[in-house]
Design a protein around this motif. Structure first.
Motif, PDB file in Angstrom:
ATOM      1  N   TYR A  31       0.846  -1.195   0.000  1.00  0.00           N
ATOM      2  CA  TYR A  31       0.000   0.000   0.000  1.00  0.00           C
ATOM      3  C   TYR A  31       0.878   1.241   0.000  1.00  0.00           C
ATOM      4  N   TRP A  32       0.404   2.281  -0.659  1.00  0.00           N
ATOM      5  CA  TRP A  32       0.980   3.609  -0.566  1.00  0.00           C
ATOM      6  C   TRP A  32      -0.028   4.456   0.206  1.00  0.00           C
ATOM      7  N   GLN A  33       0.342   4.844   1.405  1.00  0.00           N
ATOM      8  CA  GLN A  33      -0.598   5.490   2.324  1.00  0.00           C
ATOM      9  C   GLN A  33      -0.667   6.998   2.098  1.00  0.00           C
ATOM     10  N   THR A  34      -1.868   7.552   2.309  1.00  0.00           N
ATOM     11  CA  THR A  34      -2.010   9.003   2.367  1.00  0.00           C
ATOM     12  C   THR A  34      -2.365   9.450   3.783  1.00  0.00           C
ATOM     13  N   GLU A  35      -3.051   8.583   4.507  1.00  0.00           N
ATOM     14  CA  GLU A  35      -3.416   8.820   5.901  1.00  0.00           C
ATOM     15  C   GLU A  35      -3.705   7.462   6.509  1.00  0.00           C
ATOM     16  N   PRO A  36      -3.901   7.363   7.822  1.00  0.00           N
ATOM     17  CA  PRO A  36      -4.003   6.040   8.461  1.00  0.00           C
ATOM     18  C   PRO A  36      -5.060   5.111   7.857  1.00  0.00           C
ATOM     19  N   ASP A  37      -6.246   5.630   7.537  1.00  0.00           N
ATOM     20  CA  ASP A  37      -7.328   4.774   7.050  1.00  0.00           C
ATOM     21  C   ASP A  37      -7.318   4.611   5.538  1.00  0.00           C
ATOM     22  N   TYR A  38      -6.962   5.669   4.822  1.00  0.00           N
ATOM     23  CA  TYR A  38      -7.047   5.666   3.367  1.00  0.00           C
ATOM     24  C   TYR A  38      -5.666   5.468   2.748  1.00  0.00           C
ATOM     25  N   TYR A  39      -5.645   4.793   1.584  1.00  0.00           N
ATOM     26  CA  TYR A  39      -4.410   4.682   0.814  1.00  0.00           C
ATOM     27  C   TYR A  39      -4.629   5.287  -0.565  1.00  0.00           C
ATOM     28  N   GLN A  40      -3.540   5.689  -1.200  1.00  0.00           N
ATOM     29  CA  GLN A  40      -3.647   6.256  -2.545  1.00  0.00           C
ATOM     30  C   GLN A  40      -3.452   5.180  -3.608  1.00  0.00           C
ATOM     31  N   THR A  41      -2.812   4.061  -3.225  1.00  0.00           N
ATOM     32  CA  THR A  41      -2.597   2.943  -4.146  1.00  0.00           C
ATOM     33  C   THR A  41      -2.515   1.642  -3.358  1.00  0.00           C
ATOM     34  N   CYS A  42      -3.059   0.580  -3.932  1.00  0.00           N
ATOM     35  CA  CYS A  42      -2.791  -0.760  -3.406  1.00  0.00           C
ATOM     36  C   CYS A  42      -2.401  -1.652  -4.578  1.00  0.00           C
ATOM     37  N   LEU A  43      -1.554  -2.612  -4.304  1.00  0.00           N
ATOM     38  CA  LEU A  43      -1.156  -3.612  -5.287  1.00  0.00           C
ATOM     39  C   LEU A  43      -1.089  -4.951  -4.572  1.00  0.00           C
ATOM     40  N   CYS A  44      -1.846  -5.918  -5.084  1.00  0.00           N
ATOM     41  CA  CYS A  44      -1.915  -7.229  -4.441  1.00  0.00           C
ATOM     42  C   CYS A  44      -1.728  -8.301  -5.507  1.00  0.00           C
ATOM     43  N   SER A  45      -0.891  -9.275  -5.204  1.00  0.00           N
ATOM     44  CA  SER A  45      -0.656 -10.385  -6.121  1.00  0.00           C
ATOM     45  C   SER A  45      -0.834 -11.694  -5.362  1.00  0.00           C
ATOM     46  N   ALA A  46      -1.565 -12.629  -5.956  1.00  0.00           N
ATOM     47  CA  ALA A  46      -1.757 -13.945  -5.341  1.00  0.00           C
ATOM     48  C   ALA A  46      -1.422 -15.031  -6.347  1.00  0.00           C
ATOM     49  N   GLN A  47      -0.842 -16.099  -5.854  1.00  0.00           N
ATOM     50  CA  GLN A  47      -0.553 -17.264  -6.686  1.00  0.00           C
ATOM     51  C   GLN A  47      -1.367 -18.442  -6.150  1.00  0.00           C
ATOM     52  N   LEU A  48      -2.245 -18.970  -6.983  1.00  0.00           N
ATOM     53  CA  LEU A  48      -3.090 -20.091  -6.592  1.00  0.00           C
ATOM     54  C   LEU A  48      -2.613 -21.340  -7.325  1.00  0.00           C
ATOM     55  N   CYS A  49      -2.381 -22.415  -6.575  1.00  0.00           N
ATOM     56  CA  CYS A  49      -2.123 -23.708  -7.184  1.00  0.00           C
ATOM     57  C   CYS A  49      -3.384 -24.541  -7.003  1.00  0.00           C
ATOM     58  N   PHE A  50      -4.034 -24.895  -8.106  1.00  0.00           N
ATOM     59  CA  PHE A  50      -5.279 -25.653  -8.052  1.00  0.00           C
ATOM     60  C   PHE A  50      -4.991 -27.142  -7.874  1.00  0.00           C
ATOM     61  N   ASP A  51      -6.000 -27.872  -7.411  1.00  0.00           N
ATOM     62  CA  ASP A  51      -5.849 -29.315  -7.228  1.00  0.00           C
ATOM     63  C   ASP A  51      -5.434 -30.003  -8.520  1.00  0.00           C
TER      64      ASP A  51
END
Length: 332
Positions: free
Chosen positions: A206-226
Motif C-alpha cells: 500500500y501507498w498510504q495518504t493517511e491512516p485509514d485511506y491509501y492512494q494505491t494498493c497492489l496485491c498479487s496472489a498465486q493459486l495452485c489448483f488441485d
C-alpha cells in the motif's frame, strides 16, 4: 435448489434497498422495471439518499437499521460498503427478509458461515451476487476452453490507474477489506472455471495518504489448483499505477486464450483468430431477474452462497499469506 424451497404465493415482492452508489442505482432501475417488485424504501448515504429516493419515486430512510425492521418489506438488497455486508444481512434475515447482497457476503469467513446457516434456519433466500459469471468474458472462456487442451497457467490482471486517487470507501482498509476479499470476483471467476485450490501465496503493498485511506494498493496472489494449474492474480488501483489493464490469459498444452479488455484472441498451432467477447452491460438487471424467477417460479440460480463462501475462504487464505509470508494450504 438452495435453501428457500417455496415459490412465492404473492404477485409482488416489496423491496428495500441499502446503498446509493453505482450498483444500488442499477438495482433500483432493475427493480422498477420488473412488475413483480415494488421498491418501497432506500437507505444509504444521507447526502444522496433523498435525491435517489425522489428519482425512483420511493421513500428515503435515514438508516439501514430502520429499513430492515420495516414490516412492509419482503426482501432487502444490500449494495453498500463491504465492511457492513455481514451485519446488514444478519439483521435482514433475522427480520424475516429475503436478501440479495453484493459480494463479499462478509469480510469475515466465520460470519459468512453463520449467515448461510441463519438463512436456512429462517427459510429465507440468501443470494450473493457474482455477476462476473454472467458476463461476456466468462461465457467466452467456457465456450473455448476445451480447444486449448490441458490447462497449466493463468494470468489475470486488473489494474486501475487513477490520478488522483479518490478519497472514497474503496480506498479505505476497513471499509473495502483485504483487496482480494473486497474484489472477490477476481478469484471467484477462476475457481468457478478451474475448481478447488490446493495452496495460496500472496503479497501486498500500500501507498498510504493517511491512516485509514491509501492512494494505491497492489496485491498479487498465486493459486495452485488441485488440478496442478497455476494461476497468478494481480489486483491494483490508484495513482502509483501508470497504466490500467484488464487482461486474462489462459494457457493450455494445445493453445492459449487471451482476453484483453473487449478483445478476445484464440491462439492455436494452426491459426490465431479473434473471438467475440460478449458484453458486460445489463448484468445487475440479469442477476435481479434470475433471483425473482427463482423466488416466483423456482427457476435455478447460477450461484449458491456456499460457492461464494469457498472463494471467500481462498481470499482469506491470500490475506493470511500476505500477512505472514507463508504458503497457505487449503483443506476442505
Amino acid at each position: 435448489m438452495y435453501n428457500y424451497e417455496s415459490p412465492l404465493s404473492t404477485n409482488s415482492l416489496r423491496v428495500g434497498l441499502v446503498g446509493t452508489g453505482y450498483a444500488a442505482k442499477l438495482r433500483a432501475e432493475a427493480l422498477l422495471q420488473d412488475p413483480r417488485t415494488d421498491l418501497i424504501a432506500i437507505a444509504g448515504n444521507p447526502e444522496r439518499t433523498p435525491a435517489l429516493a425522489q428519482e425512483y419515486a420511493t421513500v428515503a430512510i435515514s438508516s439501514w437499521q430502520q429499513l430492515v425492521e420495516r414490516e412492509d418489506l419482503d426482501m432487502v438488497v444490500i449494495c453498500t460498503i463491504n465492511r457492513d455486508h455481514g451485519k446488514i444481512t444478519h439483521a435482514a434475515l433475522s427480520s424475516g427478509k429475503h436478501v440479495i447482497v453484493e459480494y463479499p457476503l462478509s469480510v469475515d469467513v466465520k460470519e459468512a458461515e453463520e449467515l448461510i446457516a441463519l438463512a436456512k434456519t429462517v427459510n429465507k433466500l440468501l443470494h450473493v451476487e457474482h455477476i462476473e459469471l454472467l458476463g461476456g468474458w466468462h461465457q467466452t472462456l467456457k465456450q473455448y476452453l476445451d480447444q486449448i487442451g490441458d490447462l497449466f497457467y493463468v494470468r489475470y490482471s486488473t489494474l486501475n490507474s487513477q490520478h488522483p486517487a479518490p478519497r472514497k470507501w474503496t480506498y479505505d482498509h476497513e471499509m473495502f477489506g483485504f483487496p482480494l476479499i473486497g474484489a472477490l470476483s477476481r478469484l471467484h471467476r477462476l475457481i468457478d472455471l478451474f475448481g478447488k485450490v490446493f495452496t495460496v501465496n500472496s503479497h501486498q503493498r500500500y501507498w498510504q495518504t493517511e491512516p485509514d485511506y491509501y492512494q494505491t494498493c497492489l496485491c498479487s496472489a498465486q493459486l495452485c489448483f488441485d488440478s496442478g494449474l497455476l494461476a497468478q492474480v494481480i489486483y491494483g488501483k490508484g495513482e502509483t499505477l501508470w497504466q490500467s489493464e484488464r487482461k486474462l490469459e489462459v494457457q493450455g498444452e494445445k493453445g492459449e486464450i487471451i482476453l484483453d479488455g473487449d478483445t478476445g484472441t484464440l491462439v492455436l498451432a494452426e491459426e490465431t483468430k479473434l473471438i467475440e467477447v460478449g458484453t458486460r452491460r445489463g448484468l445487475f438487471a440479469k442477476d435481479t431477474t434470475m433471483v425473482l424467477d427463482y423466488l416466483f417460479d423456482g427457476s435455478p440460480l447460477y450461484i449458491t452462497p456456499e460457492q461464494s463462501l469457498y472463494t471467500l475462504k481462498v481470499a482469506d487464505a491470500a490475506r493470511r499469506a500476505a500477512t505472514t509470508g507463508l504458503t497457505i494450504f487449503l483443506k476442505e
